[in-house]
Design an enzyme around this catalytic site. Sequence first.
Site, PDB file in Angstrom:
ATOM      1  N   TYR A   1      12.615  -6.407  98.652  1.00 43.34           N
ATOM      2  CA  TYR A   1      13.997  -6.373  99.201  1.00 43.34           C
ATOM      3  C   TYR A   1      14.724  -5.371 100.324  1.00 43.34           C
ATOM      4  O   TYR A   1      13.537  -5.111 100.422  1.00 43.34           O
ATOM      5  CB  TYR A   1      15.246  -6.229  98.125  1.00 43.34           C
ATOM      6  CG  TYR A   1      14.962  -4.967  97.382  1.00 43.34           C
ATOM      7  CD1 TYR A   1      15.678  -3.452  98.279  1.00 43.34           C
ATOM      8  CD2 TYR A   1      14.271  -4.479  96.570  1.00 43.34           C
ATOM      9  CE1 TYR A   1      15.931  -2.446  97.642  1.00 43.34           C
ATOM     10  CE2 TYR A   1      14.672  -3.133  96.679  1.00 43.34           C
ATOM     11  CZ  TYR A   1      15.415  -1.786  97.309  1.00 43.34           C
ATOM     12  OH  TYR A   1      15.848  -0.961  96.373  1.00 43.34           O
TER      13      TYR A   1
ATOM     14  N   THR B   1      12.943  -1.004 104.942  1.00 40.86           N
ATOM     15  CA  THR B   1      12.456  -2.854 104.138  1.00 40.86           C
ATOM     16  C   THR B   1      11.589  -1.380 102.290  1.00 40.86           C
ATOM     17  O   THR B   1      11.970  -0.181 102.303  1.00 40.86           O
ATOM     18  CB  THR B   1      11.003  -3.014 104.717  1.00 40.86           C
ATOM     19  OG1 THR B   1      10.183  -1.861 104.653  1.00 40.86           O
ATOM     20  CG2 THR B   1      11.722  -3.836 105.610  1.00 40.86           C
ATOM     21  N   GLU B   2      12.323  -2.602 101.528  1.00 43.52           N
ATOM     22  CA  GLU B   2      10.893  -2.709 100.363  1.00 43.52           C
ATOM     23  C   GLU B   2      10.606  -3.075  99.390  1.00 43.52           C
ATOM     24  O   GLU B   2      11.286  -4.016  99.174  1.00 43.52           O
ATOM     25  CB  GLU B   2      12.655  -1.853  99.099  1.00 43.52           C
ATOM     26  CG  GLU B   2      13.718  -0.820  99.439  1.00 43.52           C
ATOM     27  CD  GLU B   2      13.632   0.567  99.611  1.00 43.52           C
ATOM     28  OE1 GLU B   2      12.837   0.962  99.065  1.00 43.52           O
ATOM     29  OE2 GLU B   2      13.923   1.228 100.034  1.00 43.52           O
ATOM     30  N   VAL B   3       9.480  -3.021  99.780  1.00 39.95           N
ATOM     31  CA  VAL B   3       7.856  -3.244  98.931  1.00 39.95           C
ATOM     32  C   VAL B   3       8.106  -2.613  97.262  1.00 39.95           C
ATOM     33  O   VAL B   3       8.183  -1.621  97.245  1.00 39.95           O
ATOM     34  CB  VAL B   3       6.758  -2.764  99.910  1.00 39.95           C
ATOM     35  CG1 VAL B   3       5.837  -3.751  98.835  1.00 39.95           C
ATOM     36  CG2 VAL B   3       6.850  -3.899 101.169  1.00 39.95           C
TER      37      VAL B   3
END
Length: 307
Positions: free
Chosen positions: A205, A273-275
Amino acid sequence: MTQQTIYHIGTLNQPWGEEEKSQWFSEQTIKRSYFDDVVTQIERLRGRYTVEKYGVLDYLHNSYPLFAVRSNDWQASKPTVLVTGGVHGYETSGVHGALRVVDELFERYQEHFNLVVAPCISPWGYETINRWNPDAIDPNRNFVADSPSGEAKALIDYVTSLELGLLAHIDLHETTDTDNSEFRPAKAARDGEVNTNWNIPDGFYLVANSANEQPEFQRAVLEEVAKVTHIADADDDGNLIGETLTQHGVIALPTEQLGLCIGFSKAKYSTTTEVYPDSSRTTPDECNQAQVAAVRGALEFLLKQAK
């Protein structure tokens, strides 16, 4: 879910003093090498691109040089794009994804943009797999004037020295299971607060700047990432990490007010970004690829806007 968590350091509902911070620091150990894993990769880029040492962090047991990599044919007339990784050193794909951005994207896009990547802003955090620096300070809440975080201050000073406004800034992060098991309980103990855990999203997300969301930009980034890995769905309350979605896979925060990395740069287009590396539906390599895809999606969007 809100829960009272008694962390093993400190007294419930009382902020840490120097004694508690020292105890916390004494418990941290080196688990991997910034010099072996990251600096060696940066050094291999010399000759292909411009490698600059923009600072040094001197801590009790080690001294860490800080590096940025710039694309060729740097021109004031080109728009400038900043990519940052390793603001939280424990977020592995933020660091290695940033290095792959240089290796895989610079040649394709440097004709159109000045590209600059700072791949590992928090090397001590990388080595100890930590969110904080040795002073129990979270760099990603301290991208502010007169920052108490040496990591944040060094990057701010470097970007300022470039004397070019940024068109875009992409900051590469991860959300991990340890956010709930370690880092949020530790933060609550440090600050003398009640710990509030959230459901960790299974998937990728983005975090946008609520003062300048640029929804089409965020959507373009996600569309490219979706070719590599899955986008996180909202939880049962319709949220991600306790925040309301602005569109599928995107939340928005007041980034400058919170001292987040994308807030200091004041770029027209910005995103964090969020992985989720702990997902059973992805691999470490796919996490790195997702970070590269996010930057590629951003650059493709910017090229279309320029036409």
